[in-house]
Scaffold this motif. Sequence first.
Motif, short mmCIF file in Angstrom:
data_model
loop_
_atom_site.label_atom_id
_atom_site.label_comp_id
_atom_site.label_asym_id
_atom_site.label_seq_id
_atom_site.Cartn_x
_atom_site.Cartn_y
_atom_site.Cartn_z
N THR A 120 47.97 38.32 3.87
CA THR A 120 48.12 39.49 4.40
C THR A 120 48.74 40.06 3.47
OG1 THR A 120 50.21 38.48 5.33
CG2 THR A 120 48.09 38.29 6.61
N TRP B 150 41.18 36.92 9.67
CA TRP B 150 42.46 38.38 10.01
C TRP B 150 41.67 39.27 9.46
CZ3 TRP B 150 44.23 38.86 5.33
CH2 TRP B 150 43.60 38.08 4.70
N ALA B 151 41.22 39.20 8.37
CA ALA B 151 40.57 39.62 6.53
C ALA B 151 39.02 40.31 7.54
CB ALA B 151 40.70 39.33 5.64
N THR B 152 38.45 40.60 8.63
CA THR B 152 38.05 40.96 9.18
C THR B 152 37.60 41.84 8.98
OG1 THR B 152 36.35 38.77 9.62
CG2 THR B 152 35.66 40.77 10.86
N ASN C 299 43.10 39.67 -4.44
CA ASN C 299 43.38 39.34 -2.17
C ASN C 299 42.59 39.26 -1.82
OD1 ASN C 299 45.34 37.85 -1.33
ND2 ASN C 299 45.57 39.88 -0.23
N MET C 300 42.37 40.96 -1.19
CA MET C 300 41.08 41.03 -0.36
C MET C 300 38.99 40.65 -0.48
SD MET C 300 42.96 41.17 2.09
CE MET C 300 41.66 41.03 3.71
N LYS D 181 35.99 38.43 -0.92
CA LYS D 181 35.82 36.91 -0.31
C LYS D 181 34.87 36.32 -0.97
CE LYS D 181 36.68 38.97 4.72
NZ LYS D 181 36.49 40.22 5.70
#
Lengths: 347, 347, 347, 347
Positions: A13, A326-328, D24-25, D27
């Motif tokens: 996060t 959480w990252a969806t 970081n974000m 996937k």
Amino acid sequence: MIHFDNDYMAGATDEIIKQLTLTNMEKTVGYGLDDYTAKAIKLILDACNLQNKGYVHFMTGGTQTNATVIDALLQNWQGVIATEEAHINVHESGAIETGGHKVLVIPSKDGKLAAADIDSYVTDFYKDDTWQHKVEPGMVYISFPTELGTLYSLDELKAIHNICQKHDIPLYIDGARLGYGLAASGITLPEFASACDIFYIGGTKVGALFGEAVVTSNPALLPHFMTRVKQHGGLLAKGRLLGIQFATLFTDDLYMRISRHAIAMAQRLKKAFVSNGYKLFIDSPTNQQFFILPNEVMDEMRKHFSFEIWGVKGQSETAVRFVTSWATTEKEIEALEEFLDKHNIQH
Amino acid sequence: MIHFDNDYMAGATDEIIKQLTLTNMEKTVGYGLDDYTAKAIKLILDACNLQNKGYVHFMTGGTQTNATVIDALLQNWQGVIATEEAHINVHESGAIETGGHKVLVIPSKDGKLAAADIDSYVTDFYKDDTWQHKVEPGMVYISFPTELGTLYSLDELKAIHNICQKHDIPLYIDGARLGYGLAASGITLPEFASACDIFYIGGTKVGALFGEAVVTSNPALLPHFMTRVKQHGGLLAKGRLLGIQFATLFTDDLYMRISRHAIAMAQRLKKAFVSNGYKLFIDSPTNQQFFILPNEVMDEMRKHFSFEIWGVKGQSETAVRFVTSWATTEKEIEALEEFLDKHNIQH
Amino acid sequence: MIHFDNDYMAGATDEIIKQLTLTNMEKTVGYGLDDYTAKAIKLILDACNLQNKGYVHFMTGGTQTNATVIDALLQNWQGVIATEEAHINVHESGAIETGGHKVLVIPSKDGKLAAADIDSYVTDFYKDDTWQHKVEPGMVYISFPTELGTLYSLDELKAIHNICQKHDIPLYIDGARLGYGLAASGITLPEFASACDIFYIGGTKVGALFGEAVVTSNPALLPHFMTRVKQHGGLLAKGRLLGIQFATLFTDDLYMRISRHAIAMAQRLKKAFVSNGYKLFIDSPTNQQFFILPNEVMDEMRKHFSFEIWGVKGQSETAVRFVTSWATTEKEIEALEEFLDKHNIQH
Amino acid sequence: MIHFDNDYMAGATDEIIKQLTLTNMEKTVGYGLDDYTAKAIKLILDACNLQNKGYVHFMTGGTQTNATVIDALLQNWQGVIATEEAHINVHESGAIETGGHKVLVIPSKDGKLAAADIDSYVTDFYKDDTWQHKVEPGMVYISFPTELGTLYSLDELKAIHNICQKHDIPLYIDGARLGYGLAASGITLPEFASACDIFYIGGTKVGALFGEAVVTSNPALLPHFMTRVKQHGGLLAKGRLLGIQFATLFTDDLYMRISRHAIAMAQRLKKAFVSNGYKLFIDSPTNQQFFILPNEVMDEMRKHFSFEIWGVKGQSETAVRFVTSWATTEKEIEALEEFLDKHNIQH
């Protein structure tokens, strides 16, 4: 490509990245003896309502945590009761056995053990005259949510815990996806903590770069635990990295907020499949969703979305797993909804 | 009291006691490097038709043998395929796991594995994308006779061996009661030896005070085996005690003669039960016989005969095991026949 | 050829062979639950003055006993303090490490540990801030007699025991040659038993075919020991074989009588060397004797006598070990005396 | 307070934090199968001149790496040769023994093994008739820099490697502080990589948040390594975190630049002590510096600086360790210089 393969594909996060950046050049003592870790421990004990009586130790990953905790909980003549599908029985490369312990598989349903089955197993064990030639059941391992995405109710957990107490063996719960399980069930952390002897709060799959927080209300269960963790290769030199992450997750309810988001996304995802005529493979209330796809739809879908085949590809249709986290993002779900609306298979 | 509890209640055959007595005050080198052991190895290799190409190592007991051999055969990332009832899976106190290896239970019937099931299991294993996170099947363990007294036919053994060769994993056969299995099936030692990679010839249950002879046609399977045996606590200082016993058993066909006697006794025993109306619990051709007894007969019988309850005592009737051995006398069988004739339950 | 290689070259005392023969065809329960074993346990507890408070378990050999007992005594984060020359540190193929434990070598002299050195080691251990990253000393292992044939005095044993009690760690004594040590020192079994927490009475080297009797005055040290023994491959099916042997050894003082004989033979042997000008390599009061031989004498001697080179053959002279036992005859000693008298090297 | 306790007190270099934040974000697939990890592997193989023939695997920490690699390199009957002070022999809580292997300590000087001593040890091992009862030397472990801050010359490394090749056992080098060793010695990575069989490039102590890169020129040494890593609890779910960090360290020579900085800081620090009359405890060319301080100076110094007491506090003076790292600033060194100038003890 939009990814629903699993819940550990993204980093952490924003709040965690920010804290790691802010503290980066500070110099602190190692091995988790720093103030950030102390703060995280306090926040977690508070959140679990275990102030002044619990113990928390941070570790790096799930298999490492299971192998170390189970090895610490068991005597060398004991094994661990688990389901056939248990992560420790299937997907940990035999780490439990490498540690010298047998996984004692007993019957289960939908990935869940039943209190009565545990009771019979342990009771019958000592009725067998040859029990000293067998591996004594020394603890119970369950996962919440389970490997099949299912959940125990609070009553089910309490029933299992009662049976464990009756037989004087600890109940350990693998909480790799604990946040998602709590969000989906409505069970609170204090309720959960009081329904078992020891568990871990998964960070790797719920907002952290990595990290799992082992929590117990009975510190005597883990004697010399730092040494055991080191033996198992799990003692992080810069232990504060775990402390900082968990302190962040347990500030302003972040852990539960992101968990609830993942569950909301999973529910939209499930609805998109079901409303377009797709069959459930398992009916899961959590962030892992299982469907049966006609192979032609699956093949088309794989051009745009990544997800996991559950087992082996079938002749005409195949079981698959979609996982939110959480990252969806809403945008990712929308893209899936759009695809499924176009591929409605309702008759 | 007449004993049918198991096949390791008496000492050793007269021939063995005589040889041990005769050689008692000789002084020989230790650890199985003596001439008696060399002679026994030669006799066994001859009996197995493995002259000049096999390897024999003597150990003290069955669990010790299984734990050491399996640990020697497996790489550290591998496990051993076996049945649910396998001795290594149930009655060895977790010795295989103590050695760091998982017992991989696959479906079985009547205590027996089927070649096709092994084939599917291993084939599917590598089809699973996550196989590196799982315990690789590194060998197959079966028992002959099985823990339920049943037997593989020679064709069944060959089929399993072929599948093992196809997947390049060794087939190891636990021969704790090998003599009884050979006597009951008519399979010869050379046939048996060529239908697997490694096995042991049980002495403890077949005429010796103690001792098992590990035999392999492929010595490369057991590198540095003496050291591994020592690590496992299985290296007998006065190794000649094993050599003398096995040399005696493999002189004048003694091993097979006493085995055939035990099978003859088992057949009379079985007939005595069946002809008097008792039900078989398992239909076994070997020296272990399983019946279902009405509890009142069982209670009466226990005043005169000792035998094992198989599992847990039932409400009105109970499964029991009667075992004959090389040491079972005709007189003991006659006493049982007499009792059963008096307690005929035929309708 | 006359043999002085070691003390496990012959079988067993006549009395044992006689008892094994007499009881051979009896049928008894297995795993040491029979009456012979019960009798042996009682005789040993009586001999140790541990009536009603001690625990005895019979095992098959020394390495097996050490590996199993040490694994049972230690927690998984602990190691065992020992000398550099300790049997467990050198000649057990790493069986202790196979069980997961480190041998913690501390300074020693003549094969013996000193109480003060143990005290410093343990005390300093906890003064080191990094102790949780190290292997905690969990017990002390010594041998009586030592691997170099030397002996602790009763006061030395008591001093070590006191230090162990001060630090709350058990003192375990390897008594592979216990009889010879007691005979040479005059220490009695009750004195010995009270000067440690646990030890074993060696049978393999002192009159038995095989077998060691683990004795402790504190049974709580060995929880679930039968299961641990089975895990370690040390549970003998026909456990009575051990019971019969030890019952015989502890009847009519047989164990000490044959031990005293071996010591008398060792003393004659030593005198024969020394009086003929040969140097001692180690000055040993027990049944292991160490000399330095000129290579030409050694080569000549080896035509008639077998013995062990201690280490590696030297340029001009070599250290050797001669061992007597319960089975050494006066005639064998006389032959050696005769040879040495003929090869007097006194100047 | 200014910290010289050790080299793992700060986070990571700015470049690493920046890359972790940027990615970081995203996937990506897990377990190190992502593109960042692939890139890092390529960069490291290039830097080691092992293109197309080497193998790299990233792990999380030093003890985990040592335990896993050593367990993978050794057969179960083998142990690892090391110095008395070796990290694996002292400060890893017995992780090597937990994995079943013995650490074979041989004589060393200044924390270093000599090729000739390794040669004698291995040669003599097989001359001993009882070698099968002992733990076979299966590999050599050294540290570069050593635990005492000292360094092997390239010739010394080559000599040890030659002896290892002569005896067909791998040479493994613990490079927890490899960058500092290379910077201090001038040895290049390709030279280093060719002077051993396998080593790891330490990240935890040299610029990374955590992470060690295992590198070998002989991939056959590590069969099924991913499974072994998982068994040992060392497989990071978000493996890319390691890939990103090492790709950053091996871009634009960052790893060596920060290492050279630490060595420059260590040299200034050493000069400050020596020029003010303080004695060296060990003469180290690397980032660990050892001095002997009068206790009154030490006590005063501890009000402003943190550092480690090396062993136990002495009566009047005490050995201490000061450690610099990539994160040590000029300002921190200046503060120390100022303090020492004020506490000049030169006579």
